[in-house]
Design a protein around this motif. Structure first.
Motif, PDB file in Angstrom:
ATOM      1  N   ASP B  57      28.323 -40.890  11.932  1.00  0.00           N
ATOM      2  CA  ASP B  57      28.708 -40.284  10.662  1.00  0.00           C
ATOM      3  C   ASP B  57      27.703 -39.265  10.181  1.00  0.00           C
ATOM      4  O   ASP B  57      27.894 -38.629   9.158  1.00  0.00           O
ATOM      5  N   TYR B  58      26.608 -39.112  10.895  1.00  0.00           N
ATOM      6  CA  TYR B  58      25.519 -38.272  10.384  1.00  0.00           C
ATOM      7  C   TYR B  58      25.153 -37.217  11.421  1.00  0.00           C
ATOM      8  O   TYR B  58      24.768 -37.543  12.541  1.00  0.00           O
ATOM      9  N   LEU B  59      25.318 -35.973  11.026  1.00  0.00           N
ATOM     10  CA  LEU B  59      24.952 -34.873  11.906  1.00  0.00           C
ATOM     11  C   LEU B  59      23.551 -34.420  11.504  1.00  0.00           C
ATOM     12  O   LEU B  59      23.356 -33.861  10.430  1.00  0.00           O
ATOM     13  N   MET B 110      24.432 -43.441  10.553  1.00  0.00           N
ATOM     14  CA  MET B 110      23.689 -44.056   9.447  1.00  0.00           C
ATOM     15  C   MET B 110      24.145 -45.492   9.252  1.00  0.00           C
ATOM     16  O   MET B 110      23.393 -46.348   8.821  1.00  0.00           O
ATOM     17  N   LYS B 113      22.996 -47.277  12.584  1.00  0.00           N
ATOM     18  CA  LYS B 113      21.594 -46.947  12.848  1.00  0.00           C
ATOM     19  C   LYS B 113      21.309 -46.797  14.340  1.00  0.00           C
ATOM     20  O   LYS B 113      20.436 -47.456  14.900  1.00  0.00           O
ATOM     21  N   LEU B 138      34.269 -31.484   9.855  1.00  0.00           N
ATOM     22  CA  LEU B 138      34.013 -32.916  10.003  1.00  0.00           C
ATOM     23  C   LEU B 138      32.719 -33.330   9.324  1.00  0.00           C
ATOM     24  O   LEU B 138      32.659 -34.342   8.643  1.00  0.00           O
ATOM     25  N   TRP B 139      31.648 -32.560   9.597  1.00  0.00           N
ATOM     26  CA  TRP B 139      30.358 -32.873   8.985  1.00  0.00           C
ATOM     27  C   TRP B 139      29.950 -31.688   8.135  1.00  0.00           C
ATOM     28  O   TRP B 139      29.673 -30.618   8.659  1.00  0.00           O
ATOM     29  N   ARG B 140      29.861 -31.910   6.862  1.00  0.00           N
ATOM     30  CA  ARG B 140      29.468 -30.806   5.994  1.00  0.00           C
ATOM     31  C   ARG B 140      28.017 -30.407   6.257  1.00  0.00           C
ATOM     32  O   ARG B 140      27.615 -29.284   5.984  1.00  0.00           O
ATOM     33  N   GLY B 141      27.229 -31.314   6.803  1.00  0.00           N
ATOM     34  CA  GLY B 141      25.832 -31.008   7.092  1.00  0.00           C
ATOM     35  C   GLY B 141      25.666 -29.839   8.031  1.00  0.00           C
ATOM     36  O   GLY B 141      24.589 -29.263   8.124  1.00  0.00           O
TER      37      GLY B 141
ATOM     38  N   ILE C 242      26.212 -38.715   2.868  1.00  0.00           N
ATOM     39  CA  ILE C 242      26.134 -38.955   4.309  1.00  0.00           C
ATOM     40  C   ILE C 242      26.750 -37.790   5.054  1.00  0.00           C
ATOM     41  O   ILE C 242      26.172 -37.250   5.994  1.00  0.00           O
ATOM     42  N   ASN C 243      27.927 -37.377   4.600  1.00  0.00           N
ATOM     43  CA  ASN C 243      28.646 -36.335   5.331  1.00  0.00           C
ATOM     44  C   ASN C 243      27.902 -35.015   5.318  1.00  0.00           C
ATOM     45  O   ASN C 243      27.950 -34.253   6.286  1.00  0.00           O
ATOM     46  N   SER C 245      24.741 -34.623   5.390  1.00  0.00           N
ATOM     47  CA  SER C 245      23.433 -34.773   6.033  1.00  0.00           C
ATOM     48  C   SER C 245      22.283 -34.701   5.046  1.00  0.00           C
ATOM     49  O   SER C 245      21.227 -34.170   5.357  1.00  0.00           O
ATOM     50  N   ILE C 246      22.500 -35.195   3.833  1.00  0.00           N
ATOM     51  CA  ILE C 246      21.398 -35.249   2.879  1.00  0.00           C
ATOM     52  C   ILE C 246      20.440 -36.342   3.338  1.00  0.00           C
ATOM     53  O   ILE C 246      20.875 -37.407   3.792  1.00  0.00           O
ATOM     54  N   THR C 247      19.155 -36.076   3.268  1.00  0.00           N
ATOM     55  CA  THR C 247      18.190 -37.085   3.705  1.00  0.00           C
ATOM     56  C   THR C 247      17.102 -37.211   2.655  1.00  0.00           C
ATOM     57  O   THR C 247      17.001 -36.394   1.753  1.00  0.00           O
ATOM     58  N   LEU C 251      19.098 -39.033  -0.633  1.00  0.00           N
ATOM     59  CA  LEU C 251      20.100 -39.869   0.014  1.00  0.00           C
ATOM     60  C   LEU C 251      19.991 -41.310  -0.484  1.00  0.00           C
ATOM     61  O   LEU C 251      21.000 -41.941  -0.821  1.00  0.00           O
ATOM     62  N   ASN C 257      21.064 -46.893   2.616  1.00  0.00           N
ATOM     63  CA  ASN C 257      19.815 -47.450   3.115  1.00  0.00           C
ATOM     64  C   ASN C 257      19.480 -46.798   4.451  1.00  0.00           C
ATOM     65  O   ASN C 257      19.850 -47.287   5.511  1.00  0.00           O
ATOM     66  N   TYR C 258      18.850 -45.665   4.392  1.00  0.00           N
ATOM     67  CA  TYR C 258      18.523 -44.971   5.634  1.00  0.00           C
ATOM     68  C   TYR C 258      17.179 -44.302   5.462  1.00  0.00           C
ATOM     69  O   TYR C 258      17.070 -43.227   4.859  1.00  0.00           O
ATOM     70  N   ASP C 264      14.817 -45.736  12.424  1.00  0.00           N
ATOM     71  CA  ASP C 264      14.539 -45.205  13.757  1.00  0.00           C
ATOM     72  C   ASP C 264      13.024 -45.078  13.849  1.00  0.00           C
ATOM     73  O   ASP C 264      12.475 -43.992  13.777  1.00  0.00           O
ATOM     74  N   ARG C 334      12.169 -36.697  15.117  1.00  0.00           N
ATOM     75  CA  ARG C 334      12.342 -36.542  13.672  1.00  0.00           C
ATOM     76  C   ARG C 334      11.521 -37.605  12.982  1.00  0.00           C
ATOM     77  O   ARG C 334      11.252 -38.676  13.552  1.00  0.00           O
ATOM     78  N   GLU C 341      14.470 -35.829   6.207  1.00  0.00           N
ATOM     79  CA  GLU C 341      14.254 -35.954   7.645  1.00  0.00           C
ATOM     80  C   GLU C 341      13.797 -34.616   8.217  1.00  0.00           C
ATOM     81  O   GLU C 341      14.540 -33.637   8.219  1.00  0.00           O
TER      82      GLU C 341
END
Lengths: 209, 209, 398
Positions: B57-59, B110, B113, B138-141, C242-243, C245-247, C251, C257-258, C264, C334, C341
């Motif tokens: 789910d995480y790019l 995410m 993990k 799909l991934w806004r990131g 999540i979608n 890619s905020i970190t 986030l 919880n990441y 990692d 990373r 991240e």
């Protein structure tokens, strides 16, 4: 009660304000030109060139290998190699830089040149009051501006300088021991075919000191 | 997490017609990647995002890479009978590998993990066919990162909602991260001790002044 | 411009879109006169933390459209990285996020170590953790100050934060020789060992830091003005976070919880006991609180690391300073930087320069949702929402 948080915060600022008269922890400013912080040993600003002995031309450790020029990330070092080898302060023939310029308006004080130098010739200086009214000319340091004696290096970075001197001394002794052994072997080889007692021009004392 | 081979088999079952190739990575970290064909890339990516075992789910990262045309020289040895004598002949064949642009997506999960699953998309050439499907739906990131690749490499992402230059200004014409990019010489050069830079700047401004 | 029409949109009817761009519904005509005002906030604006511009469309005081514009500080860091040796890129990483040069160094060193298969000695790992957590402390403390500065509390909280930051920078200077551009980590370890007395100074700082945090919180956390300005402002929903890619703290403020230190793990983080703070609402206040709570957790890590640090070598004997050429291959590494991240992706072709050198900048990617956060809020809130996202333009523009 509404406003309790604000009053609490005001109390905090009051504590910091009055505390700054009592506690050094809360008053950390230094009145710069009059007061100065003690010199930190690890501090670095711009590079300088080290020379041994008293003569900055003869004692220069730099052998113009140009490794620092290639590795310098912003490419602020400019070296022209001298055409002929010159004896350095221990009498060994070495190349020397004819031109060694560092443009400190480009230099970013990263210390990469110091790390890659195999001869411990370039080190970081700590001078920081380098402002000038001329943007280009006086920020381009030439060989003369850059050279500093080893004693200066000892003054600004004592432990690093002691470590470097110890290493250079050990290397020198190694070279001397090797030269001595070679000289002895030569003397032996010279002595072997002639049974008559040979004169001893190649004694250990004649090895480069 | 499953191995890439297992993922490949499952994806090929779920998305009919998709062709996936596992690309090995020679470095000790062994992060291998999957090359996906452009027509099915969006479907494959959707599968990877939604599959309950993978849930990527995480790019994390989108990278553009420019691969120039390469000429590979292969040496082959063969034994042939020439003039009645058998001789060993060495032949070199030149193989031209056409250049292409590549977008590399690092996917993680995410929720579960795990990761990374690395997707690669390749354009057909470096000139006209620099089109890839966008994964931003799909991934806004990927939104800013694909824009950045469009800006710096010139890959057009089909289906990107807002494909504009992001770091360079709109009227800028070229793509600076390409390997064959030539710096313009009207750049405002800072005077440095490096003659070639000064010379280039001087040459540029010569006709005007 | 060579790109396609920028109004081109994706048309896929097979499945619902994974995310939707927000729209703000205009007020009925009767309330206002229906005219919009387009303003350009920045690039020289005190609230934008650097040269950063927002093209904002306003309906009265409300934001109906916002497009971030950046690149003013663009120097093509990645191209510079490809044209210099691996080592020569290390000082350039300092200049990405100039507040956190040591975590940038670490992330780059981590990527090269994965690429070349270098092992970091125990002591160097501890030093890295200590420096990274000190970096996190000073970054988060300053962010609190800057956020309040953006809100109009000129000076006081920021100066208190800077006072503490100075003490941490003094430690950095004693070790690395520079306050901000540290250039300290090396592939397979660190550049030099800790000077004598450094650990004692660090322990004293860590022991004294909770007092500052308590004061900082007493000053701010319960402050009614801060609460009314920040609570419910700039809410970031969990799915979107999540979608997109905020970190980083942004986030976790949305309740995801990441944290890479747990999710990692890199370095020796699994040895330390600490917790990951999580927010409930994902608003500006939560993002502020995440930073305060993370500082407290960082102090726990620091206490453990300063207690357990062993003696030993600080660099892998296989690591070479001159003539470093990794074998062909690629590596992505990373880590959890203070802003989010931070990743480095390297492709080696066996030459002294990397073939591809890519930075995954958390500040840039966290800006993706800036428009979503600001829509419908007052123009004054835009400033604090941007402040809570915590960007550094050196990293956004690269």
């Amino acid at each position: 009660m509404l406003g309790k948080g604000i009053l609490k915060g005001m109390g905090e600022t009051a504590r910091n304000f009055f505390g700054s008269y009592a506690s050094e922890d809360r008053l950390v400013t230094v009145q710069y030109p009059e007061q100065r912080l003690p010199q930190i040993e690890a501090m670095r600003n711009f590079p300088f060139l080290v020379f041994d002995g008293t003569d900055p031309v003869q004692g220069l450790r730099c052998v113009a290998c140009q490794i620092c020029e290639k590795e310098c990330p912003p490419k602020c070092i400019y070296i022209v190699k001298d055409s002929a080898k010159k004896p350095d302060y221990i009498g060994k023939l070495q190349f020397q830089p004819k031109v060694f310029d560092i443009d400190i308006s480009v230099c970013m004080s990263c210390q990469i040149c110091v790390e890659v130098c195999p001869f411990d010739a370039i080190k970081m200086n700590v001078e920081y009051e380098l402002s000038s009214s001329d943007r280009f000319g006086s920020l381009l340091l030439n060989k003369q501006d850059l050279t500093r004696p080893n004693s200066y290096f000892h003054k600004i970075h004592p432990s690093e300088a002691a470590e470097v001197d110890g290493r250079l001394q050990a290397e020198k002794e190694k070279v001397q021991a090797k030269a001595r052994l070679e000289a002895e072997a030569k003397a032996k080889a010279a002595a072997a075919p002639k049974p008559t007692p040979a004169p001893a021009p190649l004694t250990p004392a004649s090895a480069p000191a | 997490m499953e191995t890439l081979e297992q993922i490949k088999t499952r994806v090929e079952l779920a998305v009919p017609g998709a062709s996936l190739t596992v690309i090995q990575n020679g470095s000790p970290c062994a992060q291998h990647s999957i090359l996906v064909d452009n027509e099915h890339a969006l479907e494959v990516a959707r599968f990877l995002q939604q599959d309950p075992q993978l849930r990527l789910d995480y790019l994390s990262n989108v990278t553009g890479v420019d691969w120039l045309e390469q000429v590979l020289q292969e040496k082959s040895r063969s034994r042939r009978v020439i003039d009645g004598v058998e001789r060993e002949i060495e032949e070199t064949t030149e193989k031209r590998v056409p250049g292409y642009l590549e977008a590399i997506y690092h996917l993680y999960s995410m929720e579960l993990k795990h990761g990374p699953v690395i997707l690669r998309l390749r354009t057909s050439d470096r000139a006209k066919g620099t089109v890839l499907p966008s994964l931003t739906p799909l991934w806004r990131g990927a939104e800013f990162q694909e824009r950045e690749i469009f800006d710096l490499y010139g890959i057009r992402f089909e289906g990107h909602p807002d494909l504009r230059r992001i770091l360079m200004w709109d009227s800028f014409a070229d793509h600076p991260m390409r390997k064959d990019y030539v710096e313009p010489d009207d750049y405002e050069y800072e005077p440095t001790p490096h003659d070639e830079v000064l010379e280039r700047a001087r040459q540029h401004y010569l006709p005007r002044t | 411009m060579t790109g396609p029409d920028s109004s081109h949109t994706h048309t896929d009817t097979a499945s619902p879109p994974a995310w939707r761009r927000p729209t703000y519904e205009l007020r009925p005509q009767a309330e206002g006169d229906g005219r919009m005002l387009e303003i350009s906030m920045g690039p020289q604006h005190p609230s934008t933390h650097g040269v950063f511009r927002m093209d904002v469309m306003l309906d009265g005081e409300r934001v109906v459209k916002l497009k971030p514009v950046f690149g003013y500080l663009h120097r093509n860091h990645e191209k510079i990285g490809e044209s210099t040796t691996y080592l020569a890129s290390m000082p350039y990483t300092d200049r990405l996020d100039y507040f956190c040069s040591l975590t940038n160094n670490w992330a780059y060193a981590l990527a090269v170590e994965r690429l070349a298969g270098l092992q970091v000695p125990e002591r160097a790992e501890y030093i890295r953790v200590i420096l990274a957590e000190l970096t996190r402390l000073q970054n988060h403390a300053c962010l609190g100050g800057f956020l309040l500065q953006d809100m109009g509390a000129s000076g006081t909280p920021l100066m208190y934060a800077f006072r503490e930051r100075e003490k941490i920078l003094d430690l950095f200077e004693a070790l690395t020789g520079a306050r901000m551009m540290c250039n300290y980590m090396r592939f397979g370890g660190c550049r030099c060992d800790l000077p004598p007395g450094w650990l004692e100074r660090a322990r004293a700082l860590v022991a004294g830091f909770p007092r500052f945090l308590d004061e900082f919180e007493a000053l701010l956390t319960g402050n009614e003005i801060l609460m009314s300005r920040t609570q419910g402002v700039g809410v970031l929903p969990r799915e979107l976070a999540i979608n997109a890619s905020i970190t980083g703290p942004g986030l976790r403020a949305s309740g995801v919880n990441y944290d890479l230190r747990k999710a990692d793990p890199y370095g020796i983080y699994p040895r330390f006991s600490f917790r990951i703070p999580l927010g409930d609402h994902g608003d500006v206040y939560d993002r502020y609180m995440m930073r305060v709570l993370e500082m407290r957790e960082s102090l726990k890590i620091l206490e453990q690391a300063l207690r357990d640090i062993p003696d030993g070598p600080i660099i892998d004997p296989k690591a070479k300073i001159r003539g470093f050429r990794p074998k062909p291959g690629e590596a992505y590494a990373r880590l959890e930087g203070p802003k989010g991240e931070l990743g480095f992706f390297l492709i080696s072709d066996g030459s002294p320069n990397p073939y591809r050198y890519r930075v995954r900048p958390p500040s840039l990617i966290n800006l993706t949702v800036l428009e979503d956060l600001c829509l419908g809020h007052h123009v004054a809130d835009v400033v604090i929402i941007l402040g809570s996202v915590d960007i550094v333009l050196g990293e956004v523009d690269r």
